[in-house]
Structures are given as C-alpha cells and as structure tokens.
Design an enzyme around this catalytic site. Sequence first.
Site, short mmCIF file in Angstrom:
data_model
loop_
_atom_site.label_atom_id
_atom_site.label_comp_id
_atom_site.label_asym_id
_atom_site.label_seq_id
_atom_site.Cartn_x
_atom_site.Cartn_y
_atom_site.Cartn_z
N MET A 164 -9.16 8.11 0.08
CA MET A 164 -10.02 8.45 1.23
C MET A 164 -10.63 9.83 1.02
SD MET A 164 -7.55 7.24 4.31
CE MET A 164 -6.67 5.68 4.23
N GLY A 206 -3.15 3.92 8.14
CA GLY A 206 -2.16 2.85 8.16
C GLY A 206 -1.67 2.64 9.58
N GLY A 207 -0.99 1.55 9.80
CA GLY A 207 -0.30 1.33 11.06
C GLY A 207 -1.17 0.94 12.25
N HIS A 230 -8.33 0.95 -4.07
CA HIS A 230 -9.24 0.76 -2.94
C HIS A 230 -9.89 2.09 -2.61
CE1 HIS A 230 -9.53 -0.25 1.67
NE2 HIS A 230 -10.72 -0.23 1.09
N SER A 259 2.56 -0.29 6.37
CA SER A 259 3.65 0.02 7.30
C SER A 259 4.65 -1.13 7.44
CB SER A 259 3.09 0.41 8.67
OG SER A 259 2.15 -0.54 9.11
N ASP A 276 -6.61 -6.51 4.24
CA ASP A 276 -5.99 -5.18 4.32
C ASP A 276 -6.04 -4.64 5.74
OD1 ASP A 276 -5.12 -2.60 3.81
OD2 ASP A 276 -6.82 -2.05 2.52
N GLY A 277 -4.85 -4.40 6.31
CA GLY A 277 -4.76 -3.75 7.61
C GLY A 277 -4.03 -4.59 8.63
N GLY A 278 -2.92 -4.05 9.14
CA GLY A 278 -2.17 -4.75 10.20
C GLY A 278 -1.51 -6.04 9.74
N HIS A 302 -1.23 -1.19 -4.27
CA HIS A 302 -2.53 -0.88 -3.65
C HIS A 302 -2.61 0.62 -3.40
CE1 HIS A 302 -5.97 -2.08 -1.04
NE2 HIS A 302 -5.57 -1.09 -0.25
N GLY A 324 -9.13 3.83 7.11
CA GLY A 324 -8.85 5.25 7.30
C GLY A 324 -7.40 5.57 7.63
N ASP A 336 -4.90 3.67 -1.84
CA ASP A 336 -5.97 3.94 -0.88
C ASP A 336 -6.52 5.34 -1.04
OD1 ASP A 336 -6.09 1.54 0.90
OD2 ASP A 336 -3.97 2.01 1.16
N SER A 368 0.83 -1.21 0.00
CA SER A 368 0.00 0.00 0.00
C SER A 368 0.86 1.25 0.00
CB SER A 368 -0.90 0.01 1.23
OG SER A 368 -1.45 1.31 1.39
N MET A 395 -12.13 4.30 -0.51
CA MET A 395 -12.83 4.48 0.78
C MET A 395 -13.57 5.81 0.68
SD MET A 395 -9.76 3.06 3.16
CE MET A 395 -8.58 3.26 1.83
N MET A 419 -11.40 -5.90 5.36
CA MET A 419 -10.62 -4.97 6.19
C MET A 419 -10.34 -5.63 7.54
SD MET A 419 -10.09 -2.47 4.23
CE MET A 419 -9.10 -1.63 5.46
C1 DX5 Z 1 -6.33 1.53 5.61
C2 DX5 Z 1 -5.90 1.17 4.21
C3 DX5 Z 1 -4.76 0.24 4.16
C4 DX5 Z 1 -3.50 0.72 4.83
C5 DX5 Z 1 -2.94 -0.47 5.53
O1 DX5 Z 1 -7.56 2.12 5.61
O2 DX5 Z 1 -6.96 0.60 3.49
O3 DX5 Z 1 -4.50 -0.18 2.82
O4 DX5 Z 1 -2.52 1.23 3.95
O5 DX5 Z 1 -1.88 -0.07 6.31
P1 DX5 Z 1 -1.11 -1.07 7.29
O6 DX5 Z 1 -0.61 -2.21 6.44
O7 DX5 Z 1 -0.02 -0.23 7.85
O8 DX5 Z 1 -2.10 -1.52 8.31
ZN ZN Z 2 -6.45 -0.30 1.50
#
Ligand code: DX5
Ligand code: ZN
Length: 217
Positions: A35, A142-143, A64, A196, A173-175, A31, A140, A33, A6, A66, A135
């Site tokens: 928003m 990262g990290g 993606h 991240s 996606d996420g963590g 990827h 919303g 993102d 991402s 959002m 998700m």
């Molecule tokens: C969050 C995004 C993710 C984000 C993930 O809303 O959709 O794609 O970049 O970030 P990490 O991998 O750091 O959780």
């Molecule tokens: Zn994403």
Amino acid sequence: MKVSPSLLSADFANLIPDLEMINGSEADFLHLDVMDGVFVPNISFGFPVMKAVARHCTKPLDVHLMIVEPQNWVSQVRDLGAEYMVFHQEACVHIHRTVQAIHAAGMKAGVSLCPATPVGMLEDIIADLDQVLLMSVNPGFGGQPFIEGTVEKVKRLRKMIDASGSKALINVDGGVNGETGRLLAEAGADILVAGSYVFGAPDPMERIHILKSLSQA
Ligand code: DX5
Ligand code: ZN
C-alpha cells in the site's frame, strides 16, 4: 480451494514464526499487500521487507499492489521471485502493456477490481490474464466486513472467464472466513485470500485447512 493467507495480519515485529506457520501449512501462496498511501489510505510495507520475507517463505508469492503507477515496479516484483504480480485496474491506464511487461518478466499477471468496479471492465483483457482479484472490501485495511454483492460478482466473472476460454483464476480478497468462503467457493472462486481469519485465530493452520477444504459447487 487454493488458499492465499495475507501477511498483513501477521505480527510485523516477529514475522519468522508466522512465516514458518505458513511454510508448514496447506496454504498455496503467501499474499503480500503493498500500500502506498495514495491509491489507498494506508501504508503497509515495501520491497526491503518483502525481500526479507521472500528469503524465508517457501510458498509462491501472490503480490497485490495497491499503488499508483504499478507498471514502474515490474522488475522489482520479479526480483522477489513472485509467481503473481497483481495490480489494480483503477490504478493503471495501460493495462494491456503492463500485463505484457509482467509476462515478459516471467511472472503471471493479475488485475484487481475494487468493489464498485464492474467485471465487464476486464472483458477485452481477460484472455491474457492469469488471475482476477476481486476485492470484497474497499482495499486498504484488514479486518473489514465482507461486501455481500461480491458473491454475485464472482458468478458474473466465472461466466465471463468460462465463455472466453481464459485460464484466469478468480481470487477474492477481504472479509473471507469459513462462511463467506463457502459462498465464494460455490459461486466459482478458485483462490481465497484471508488475513484476520487466519492470523487472528488461536490455531491459524486449522483456519487454512477449513478454507482449503471448500470446493466449487
Ligand atoms: C486489504 C488487503 C487484504 C487484507 C485482507 O486491502 O488487500 O489482503 O489483508 O484482510 P482480511 O482477510 O482481514 O479482510
Ligand atoms: Zn490483498
């Protein structure tokens, strides 16, 4: 495992080195993102930035959205040359119509689910989907820490997809990191998004390689 780094965690003031890293890596997608500050409490980047990124990226784009009213942006996503246009179930009333419009524009269609949305919401559209993006954090930022219940959710979605004969790939996606990625792979995920974990590392390509090496049980 397919890997979709991402860009959200890249250096927005100096994207070229990060894009060159992705281009030279084992990543399968990039990827992106988007928003809007309405569907999610953050604003990332929009089409002018993605157009510039698309000119420098040799990997297929996994976009993606959002954002509210994602159906209004199909032609703009197509003009990026994106492989996947992914939008949120929670942000779109007419999912079937939007999926048809994405296909008519020559793209693959994905629907994303927030952590609290059950996979059953997709039962009547799963046969038409090319990707489901689960998700594993609230969208919303990262990290954020991985929401553990996502592993069981992947298993439920895997069963639904296999029973329906759908060709949809399961993306998460996420963590995502080496540890959560292994659990997701074993549960049946096909693609892992990582922000991240990749860009926060001294050697991002090694992190991509670690995720790439994971396989389904
Ligand atoms: C969050 C995004 C993710 C984000 C993930 O809303 O959709 O794609 O970049 O970030 P990490 O991998 O750091 O959780
Ligand atoms: Zn994403």
